[in-house]
Design a protein around this motif. Sequence first.
Motif, PDB file in Angstrom:
ATOM      1  N   CYS A   1      50.705   8.408  25.005  1.00  0.00           N
ATOM      2  CA  CYS A   1      51.300   7.996  23.722  1.00  0.00           C
ATOM      3  C   CYS A   1      50.336   8.248  22.572  1.00  0.00           C
ATOM      4  CB  CYS A   1      51.671   6.518  23.757  1.00  0.00           C
ATOM      5  SG  CYS A   1      52.963   6.103  24.946  1.00  0.00           S
ATOM      6  N   ARG A   2      50.926   8.579  21.448  1.00  0.00           N
ATOM      7  CA  ARG A   2      50.189   8.772  20.188  1.00  0.00           C
ATOM      8  C   ARG A   2      51.084   8.242  19.081  1.00  0.00           C
ATOM      9  NH1 ARG A   2      45.762  11.944  19.171  1.00  0.00           N
ATOM     10  NH2 ARG A   2      45.465  12.704  17.039  1.00  0.00           N
ATOM     11  N   TRP A   3      50.557   7.375  18.182  1.00  0.00           N
ATOM     12  CA  TRP A   3      51.459   6.579  17.346  1.00  0.00           C
ATOM     13  C   TRP A   3      51.008   6.489  15.896  1.00  0.00           C
ATOM     14  CZ3 TRP A   3      54.646   5.854  21.314  1.00  0.00           C
ATOM     15  CH2 TRP A   3      55.874   5.212  21.072  1.00  0.00           C
ATOM     16  N   ALA A   4      52.005   6.414  15.006  1.00  0.00           N
ATOM     17  CA  ALA A   4      51.803   6.080  13.591  1.00  0.00           C
ATOM     18  C   ALA A   4      52.827   5.028  13.213  1.00  0.00           C
ATOM     19  CB  ALA A   4      51.948   7.316  12.710  1.00  0.00           C
ATOM     20  N   ALA A   5      52.662   4.433  12.038  1.00  0.00           N
ATOM     21  CA  ALA A   5      53.570   3.356  11.594  1.00  0.00           C
ATOM     22  C   ALA A   5      54.670   3.927  10.715  1.00  0.00           C
ATOM     23  CB  ALA A   5      52.791   2.294  10.831  1.00  0.00           C
ATOM     24  N   CYS A   6      55.858   3.324  10.801  1.00  0.00           N
ATOM     25  CA  CYS A   6      56.982   3.763   9.977  1.00  0.00           C
ATOM     26  C   CYS A   6      57.131   2.928   8.716  1.00  0.00           C
ATOM     27  CB  CYS A   6      58.281   3.703  10.797  1.00  0.00           C
ATOM     28  SG  CYS A   6      58.821   2.019  11.174  1.00  0.00           S
ATOM     29  N   ASN A   7      56.250   1.946   8.516  1.00  0.00           N
ATOM     30  CA  ASN A   7      56.357   1.055   7.365  1.00  0.00           C
ATOM     31  C   ASN A   7      54.948   0.662   6.943  1.00  0.00           C
ATOM     32  OD1 ASN A   7      56.542  -1.622   5.928  1.00  0.00           O
ATOM     33  ND2 ASN A   7      58.724  -1.285   6.228  1.00  0.00           N
ATOM     34  N   ILE A   8      54.655   0.716   5.642  1.00  0.00           N
ATOM     35  CA  ILE A   8      53.284   0.477   5.189  1.00  0.00           C
ATOM     36  C   ILE A   8      52.882  -0.984   5.252  1.00  0.00           C
ATOM     37  CG2 ILE A   8      53.341   2.509   3.695  1.00  0.00           C
ATOM     38  CD1 ILE A   8      53.701   0.668   1.309  1.00  0.00           C
ATOM     39  N   PHE A   9      53.853  -1.898   5.402  1.00  0.00           N
ATOM     40  CA  PHE A   9      53.533  -3.321   5.404  1.00  0.00           C
ATOM     41  C   PHE A   9      53.705  -4.005   6.759  1.00  0.00           C
ATOM     42  CE2 PHE A   9      54.889  -3.110   0.749  1.00  0.00           C
ATOM     43  CZ  PHE A   9      53.581  -3.086   0.297  1.00  0.00           C
ATOM     44  N   SER A  10      54.312  -3.351   7.741  1.00  0.00           N
ATOM     45  CA  SER A  10      54.680  -4.063   8.966  1.00  0.00           C
ATOM     46  C   SER A  10      53.615  -4.018  10.055  1.00  0.00           C
ATOM     47  CB  SER A  10      55.988  -3.500   9.530  1.00  0.00           C
ATOM     48  OG  SER A  10      55.830  -2.146   9.920  1.00  0.00           O
ATOM     49  N   THR A  11      52.614  -3.169   9.927  1.00  0.00           N
ATOM     50  CA  THR A  11      51.594  -3.055  10.973  1.00  0.00           C
ATOM     51  C   THR A  11      50.777  -4.340  11.078  1.00  0.00           C
ATOM     52  OG1 THR A  11      51.396  -0.666  10.677  1.00  0.00           O
ATOM     53  CG2 THR A  11      49.554  -1.774  11.739  1.00  0.00           C
ATOM     54  N   GLN A  12      50.603  -4.825  12.286  1.00  0.00           N
ATOM     55  CA  GLN A  12      49.698  -5.947  12.536  1.00  0.00           C
ATOM     56  C   GLN A  12      48.371  -5.361  13.007  1.00  0.00           C
ATOM     57  OE1 GLN A  12      51.298  -9.285  14.695  1.00  0.00           O
ATOM     58  NE2 GLN A  12      53.357  -8.974  13.866  1.00  0.00           N
ATOM     59  N   ASN A  13      47.356  -5.505  12.178  1.00  0.00           N
ATOM     60  CA  ASN A  13      46.088  -4.810  12.392  1.00  0.00           C
ATOM     61  C   ASN A  13      45.436  -5.154  13.723  1.00  0.00           C
ATOM     62  OD1 ASN A  13      46.248  -3.434   9.982  1.00  0.00           O
ATOM     63  ND2 ASN A  13      45.139  -5.003   8.831  1.00  0.00           N
ATOM     64  N   ALA A  14      45.538  -6.407  14.132  1.00  0.00           N
ATOM     65  CA  ALA A  14      44.927  -6.801  15.400  1.00  0.00           C
ATOM     66  C   ALA A  14      45.614  -6.114  16.576  1.00  0.00           C
ATOM     67  CB  ALA A  14      44.990  -8.315  15.561  1.00  0.00           C
ATOM     68  N   VAL A  15      46.922  -5.957  16.491  1.00  0.00           N
ATOM     69  CA  VAL A  15      47.670  -5.283  17.547  1.00  0.00           C
ATOM     70  C   VAL A  15      47.289  -3.806  17.604  1.00  0.00           C
ATOM     71  CG1 VAL A  15      49.973  -4.609  18.311  1.00  0.00           C
ATOM     72  CG2 VAL A  15      49.565  -6.918  17.458  1.00  0.00           C
ATOM     73  N   ALA A  16      47.172  -3.182  16.433  1.00  0.00           N
ATOM     74  CA  ALA A  16      46.739  -1.784  16.390  1.00  0.00           C
ATOM     75  C   ALA A  16      45.356  -1.620  17.025  1.00  0.00           C
ATOM     76  CB  ALA A  16      46.732  -1.282  14.951  1.00  0.00           C
ATOM     77  N   ALA A  17      44.472  -2.588  16.779  1.00  0.00           N
ATOM     78  CA  ALA A  17      43.135  -2.540  17.375  1.00  0.00           C
ATOM     79  C   ALA A  17      43.205  -2.661  18.894  1.00  0.00           C
ATOM     80  CB  ALA A  17      42.272  -3.655  16.790  1.00  0.00           C
ATOM     81  N   ALA A  18      44.061  -3.554  19.390  1.00  0.00           N
ATOM     82  CA  ALA A  18      44.202  -3.725  20.839  1.00  0.00           C
ATOM     83  C   ALA A  18      44.739  -2.456  21.496  1.00  0.00           C
ATOM     84  CB  ALA A  18      45.120  -4.905  21.136  1.00  0.00           C
TER      85      ALA A  18
ATOM     86  N   CYS B   1      56.685   6.938  15.874  1.00  0.00           N
ATOM     87  CA  CYS B   1      56.512   6.445  14.496  1.00  0.00           C
ATOM     88  C   CYS B   1      57.437   5.258  14.342  1.00  0.00           C
ATOM     89  CB  CYS B   1      56.850   7.547  13.500  1.00  0.00           C
ATOM     90  SG  CYS B   1      56.578   7.074  11.774  1.00  0.00           S
ATOM     91  N   THR B   2      56.925   4.062  14.616  1.00  0.00           N
ATOM     92  CA  THR B   2      57.703   2.828  14.579  1.00  0.00           C
ATOM     93  C   THR B   2      56.864   1.749  13.914  1.00  0.00           C
ATOM     94  OG1 THR B   2      56.875   1.964  16.696  1.00  0.00           O
ATOM     95  CG2 THR B   2      58.787   3.455  16.784  1.00  0.00           C
ATOM     96  N   HIS B   3      57.424   0.569  13.793  1.00  0.00           N
ATOM     97  CA  HIS B   3      56.624  -0.585  13.388  1.00  0.00           C
ATOM     98  C   HIS B   3      55.594  -0.850  14.487  1.00  0.00           C
ATOM     99  CE1 HIS B   3      59.538  -1.395  10.227  1.00  0.00           C
ATOM    100  NE2 HIS B   3      60.485  -1.218  11.128  1.00  0.00           N
ATOM    101  N   ILE B   4      54.399  -1.234  14.101  1.00  0.00           N
ATOM    102  CA  ILE B   4      53.362  -1.532  15.088  1.00  0.00           C
ATOM    103  C   ILE B   4      53.151  -3.040  15.106  1.00  0.00           C
ATOM    104  CG2 ILE B   4      50.958  -1.175  15.748  1.00  0.00           C
ATOM    105  CD1 ILE B   4      51.151   1.616  14.636  1.00  0.00           C
TER     106      ILE B   4
END
Length: 570
Positions: free
Chosen positions: A213-230, A192-195
């Motif tokens: 690995c299995r992941w969630a974000a630790c901040n509602i604004f820091s996720t970069q959607n394209a990176v999450a998709a990759a 659970c970190t910034h993505i």
Amino acid sequence: MAEEIDQTLPLPDEYPAPCEAVVNGDAKEENSKHHSVKCSPNLLLMLKAAESRRTYQSGDRDKTEVSKSGTGELVTEAQKTDMQIQFTDQKQEFNKRPANNGRCSLSRSISQSSTDSYSSACSDSSEDESSPRDKPQFTSKGLSDFCIKNIKQAEFGRREIMIAEQGMPALMILRKRAGEEKPLAGAKVMGCTHITPQTAVLMETLSVLGAQCRWAACNIFSTQNAVAAALAEGGISVFAWRGESEDDFWWCIDQCVGAESWLPNMILDDGGDLTHWIQKKYPSVFKNLKGIVEESVTGIYRLYQLSKAGRLCVPAMNVNDSVTKQKFDNLYCCKESVLDGLKRTTDVMFGGKQVVVCGYGEVGKGCCAALKALGAVVNVTEADPICALQACMDGFRVIKLGEVVRQVDMVITCTGNKNVVGREHMDRMKNGCIVCNMGHSSTEIDLVNLRTAELRWERVRPQVDHVIWPDGRRIILLAEGRLLNLSCSTVPSFVLSITATTQALALIELYSAPDGRYKQDVYLLPKKMDEYVASLHLPTFDAHLTELTDEQGKYLGISKHGPYKPNYYR
């Protein structure tokens, strides 16, 4: 520089041979065996002006009306006609212009390009704000165990990750050196970190070293959607998107933990939210865990509280207080990224601004140094007398926030504490004061008492809100009090390489440690590992270490190969 648009009427290459009727302005068509020449009214005026100009140039001034302008310049009737033609034609051309004309929307295109660039990293404003929780998505391989904004952005996200890899040398070296040994084979790491592209490089390094690995974000604004998709396209189950609601945030963590077919044996946390959720809803998961790695001051506070209460069920590694985290990530990363976040969101000029930085730990030191270098007048608030003395000797005035809050232009919190900036402070701030947070949690600014009936919130741009008082005075709140740099800008890959390598080594240490080495307590990373992480980054600068002689090592009472600092050194 924007290209200048030539709006003058272009002259035709060939003039039609005018017949007498046309030149004289007679619109009556003549029936003859020759085709009549049809000219536009503008062309007729232009021809008449040209005829007048030729007459004037031949020296026959008596046939040309001449008037004097206010500046004493001579203006001929022909030139007057030309100006009328130009103005009329410009007006007609403007009315005819399509909205998406390339040349005329140049400034808009530049502005849109800047917005798109900002959006890719920070706002994703081009996307709809609806939650993707009920939208089934599939990767190209048919996998669906993830929840992100848009799987179609995977290719763009992959390019972002590739750029980050170039700035993270230690992780790439770790892949080469330990990739064949697979020290994390069998490890199931739940994170659970910034993505971001940088944490994506860490996740994929863990995969190369043998982990799932299995992941969630630790901040509602820091996720970069394209990176999450990759990451999802690459086979990592990710549950995160930029702009989550509070409900979405906990739902994503629950989806990460609650999968019946996936039981973690290692936790990598940033802020303690994942650890807290497991303890609250899935305490049985702790029976299978071999350890927790935590990197934030907020999460470390929580772990020490659990340990003190006897409720910490597994060993935990304190990465936040490791030398490589404190002296590099907290200091240098914040030193560069605080300015980036403020510039992108507010376009503020720092020279001469009155700024208060709350807290003079490593994060505060970095922020103060950056702001001072650009000419800001920096004040510091601090509860710790040692840090306060450091601030004084670095040339900063140490004050209480209430003493200067009416005059300051900017307040930045860096304490990791709660309610550092209260409603009583914000009620007294000047109009347009910028308020933001560089700590991990959103608790440093008293947001609860800002969401009241008498105050109006106005969204200005992504992550920028005006909070407006009844008298019209307003403050500028950034990222709703959450971490400024990762919510509103990006951070340097090289500095994060140091922290990410430390996290990877901490996971390897806890996972591969024999039973009994670590008890149910919080531990610091051994200094030998800190020094190893630092040594992996030195080749980037072509740096060469001096080797101690046996005699020198004996004199200092250490091995000439290190560690060079005692374990208590921070």
